[in-house]
Scaffold this active site. Sequence first.
Site, PDB file in Angstrom:
ATOM      1  CB  CYS A 117     -57.977 -29.397 -85.800  1.00 22.17           C
ATOM      2  SG  CYS A 117     -57.133 -28.509 -87.693  1.00 22.17           S
ATOM      3  N   GLY A 144     -42.971 -46.161 -88.298  1.00 26.30           N
ATOM      4  CA  GLY A 144     -41.546 -45.978 -89.434  1.00 26.30           C
ATOM      5  C   GLY A 144     -41.929 -45.539 -90.045  1.00 26.30           C
ATOM      6  CG  ASN A 172     -54.910 -31.334 -90.162  1.00 25.91           C
ATOM      7  OD1 ASN A 172     -54.897 -31.779 -89.150  1.00 25.91           O
ATOM      8  ND2 ASN A 172     -55.275 -32.424 -91.602  1.00 25.91           N
ATOM      9  N   GLY A 173     -52.292 -29.890 -88.636  1.00 25.38           N
ATOM     10  CA  GLY A 173     -50.776 -30.908 -88.314  1.00 25.38           C
ATOM     11  C   GLY A 173     -50.258 -30.214 -87.426  1.00 25.38           C
ATOM     12  CD  GLU A 174     -48.521 -31.072 -83.726  1.00 26.38           C
ATOM     13  OE1 GLU A 174     -48.133 -30.310 -83.444  1.00 26.38           O
ATOM     14  OE2 GLU A 174     -49.701 -31.599 -82.244  1.00 26.38           O
ATOM     15  CB  ILE A 202     -51.646 -28.917 -73.347  1.00 26.60           C
ATOM     16  CG1 ILE A 202     -51.177 -27.543 -74.497  1.00 26.60           C
ATOM     17  CG2 ILE A 202     -50.870 -30.334 -73.292  1.00 26.60           C
ATOM     18  CD1 ILE A 202     -49.847 -27.077 -73.342  1.00 26.60           C
ATOM     19  NE  ARG A 252     -59.484 -26.046 -79.880  1.00 26.31           N
ATOM     20  CZ  ARG A 252     -59.035 -26.100 -79.009  1.00 26.31           C
ATOM     21  NH1 ARG A 252     -57.581 -26.567 -78.098  1.00 26.31           N
ATOM     22  NH2 ARG A 252     -59.923 -25.926 -78.208  1.00 26.31           N
ATOM     23  CG  LEU A 253     -57.016 -34.647 -81.265  1.00 24.19           C
ATOM     24  CD1 LEU A 253     -57.753 -35.002 -80.227  1.00 24.19           C
ATOM     25  CD2 LEU A 253     -56.499 -35.635 -82.012  1.00 24.19           C
TER      26      LEU A 253
END
Length: 694
Positions: A57, A414, A127-129, A106, A102-103
């Site tokens: 997001c 990469g 924002n992130g993972e 699920i 938000r993107l």
Amino acid sequence: MFPEGKGQALRSQARLNARICVVCISEALRSAREAVHRRVGAGDVDGRCNTWGAFMCGVAGIVSTSPPDPEQVRVMCRRITHRGPDGEGYHTDAHAALGMRRLAIIDVAGGDQPVYNEDRTVAAVFNGEIYNFMELRAQLVARGHRFATDGDTEVLVHLYEEHGEDLVAHLRGMFAFAIWDMARRQLLLARDRVGKKPLYYRQSGTSLAFASELKALMADPAVSREVDPVALHHYLTYQYVPAPWSIYSAVRKLPPGHLLVWQDGEVSLRRYWKLDFTPRPAGGEREAAEQARELLLDATRVRMVSERPLGAFLSGGIDSSAVVAAMARLSDRPVKTFCIGFDDQRFDERTYAATVARRYGTDHHEFVVAGSSALEVLPTVARHFDEPFADSSAIPCFFVAELSRQQVTVVLNGDGGDECFGGYRRYAFMKRMGRMQPPNALRGVLNLVGSALAQGNTTPRLRRVGRGLRLLAETPQHRYASLMSYFTREGKDALYTEALHEQVASIDSYELIRQVFDTSRADEDVNRLMDVDVNTYLPGDLLVKVDITTMAHSLEARSPFLDHHLMEWAAGLPGRWKVDGRVTKALLKKAMIPWLPSELLTRPKAGFGVPLADWLRCELRPLAYDLLTDNTARSRGLFRPEVVRQLLQDHDEGRDRSNQLWSLLQFELWQRTCAEPSWDTATATAQPAQGSCG
């Protein structure tokens, strides 16, 4: 000015992008519903339905000692809708207004932000993972924390309750987030270790505003559009604006691996992580090669967790090929791979990418970039970057992101392989140069002769010799800064007007590199150079390029080589294992022998370049002349018109000035698409320029 028909091309491209977006969002909604149905009744550790999800997001917010304007935060979030087209969320109280776009991956219906702790005194936007969030969640539940959602964002507020600012030490992932502590009236901003996710901020009196992209902060008409002369000075040296500067004097970037704390109008920054290149026991090379494969597999595995379609960029180089090989080992279905090529064989790596694709049976897709294609997207790309950015590989990166988004929502790449394992040819060059230390008495002569050859009206070969002699006369720190520069100090002195020169006369852009080099804990120059790149070129150029070009298409990019566990292990390895004579990335090549074709491991590094010099003599030549020599450009009072025109003429006559011209062109495009948004790129037409493509 642009050729006739460009407006129609842009409108056609917009319609195509819109159709792609509709298809992808529809697929996301269907996938989300199916995922939720599969999990109903399964239950998680605290008895709720397990509908955990992840999402990228954009975030924005304002904190102040007086009530902030929540509508301004909504305007900021609308500026970054492309980062999160699936939804929005807001928090407002007497001293804070937070927002996000938000993107969804699920849990489309249940993954909203902001998130809160149990008594709603701590709020977060993210924002992130966070790749280890399930482990962290289990630990926090065991300590009595109660979760209201199943996404990764909520671990932040509970970790904050446990560890305060030190929560970042527990995170594995890429992130930029804001945590608002209402009881303490304190805002915590954090950016991930290497700078995958961007975060800008602006302090005004006792207020502070922040956002994922510069355009969100500039949505406030009260913010000054004054160009920061120091940022411009550094940009012309390195082709990007390094943190903590932004192109605007009023805005700053939060550097990678840093925290910012705002409390009652006071701001403090501190660094929480720096890659440590202290040498460590490493065993033998065979064991190290095996460990490199294991660490890459693990870093790839955690980044393949996605319930939206997932694929990979495949350039044909070792790094992206290694990631695809790891993905193929971890997947039970063909990996979707995406490659960009050029008609010019000097820059085209599709043959090597296709070799890897055949070996692993990937679902492979290609797109060829022409100079006319680059011309069409230049204004769009400039608008997305928000500030001047002159790495020309942003053009193919933009196209490969667009190609990928037609089929996937998440891509692995990469990035970071060169910085982990010594992949740049300049490392080998610097290692050879390091053995040649002329006496101090000769340095002045070498510099004088080298400058005469490099800048004179000589042959290309003699100019290269001249540049080599000048480098030989310099210290290793200065030598590397020169290699990383596009405008030399002498070139900038000649280019600047007197007014600009006075503003930056005391600023040395090379100091940014010297400072990292001199403070590195590495005991070999090769590792010191990699330390420099991890702190400058990687976050300032490469990661900005990938974040902006992928998020422009609502595409999430993940980089296994930038996993901090892998980076910390690789940093302690001997430099001779990374650069062995003229062989770069020596250890990684040995590690990849079981995975990749031999012809891929033995060929010279190509890089992700474009035929820029040819484009600027052909398709992009009218644009360069129009934008760099018209009244608008001259009226800025920054660059001497006669010097700009001489650069154009030199390039026409065969002396390569493409990097300098591209930097100036991107600055002027930024001025007209971002700083001066009234400029109409769709209806502008090109005026005739002397000369033509041969």
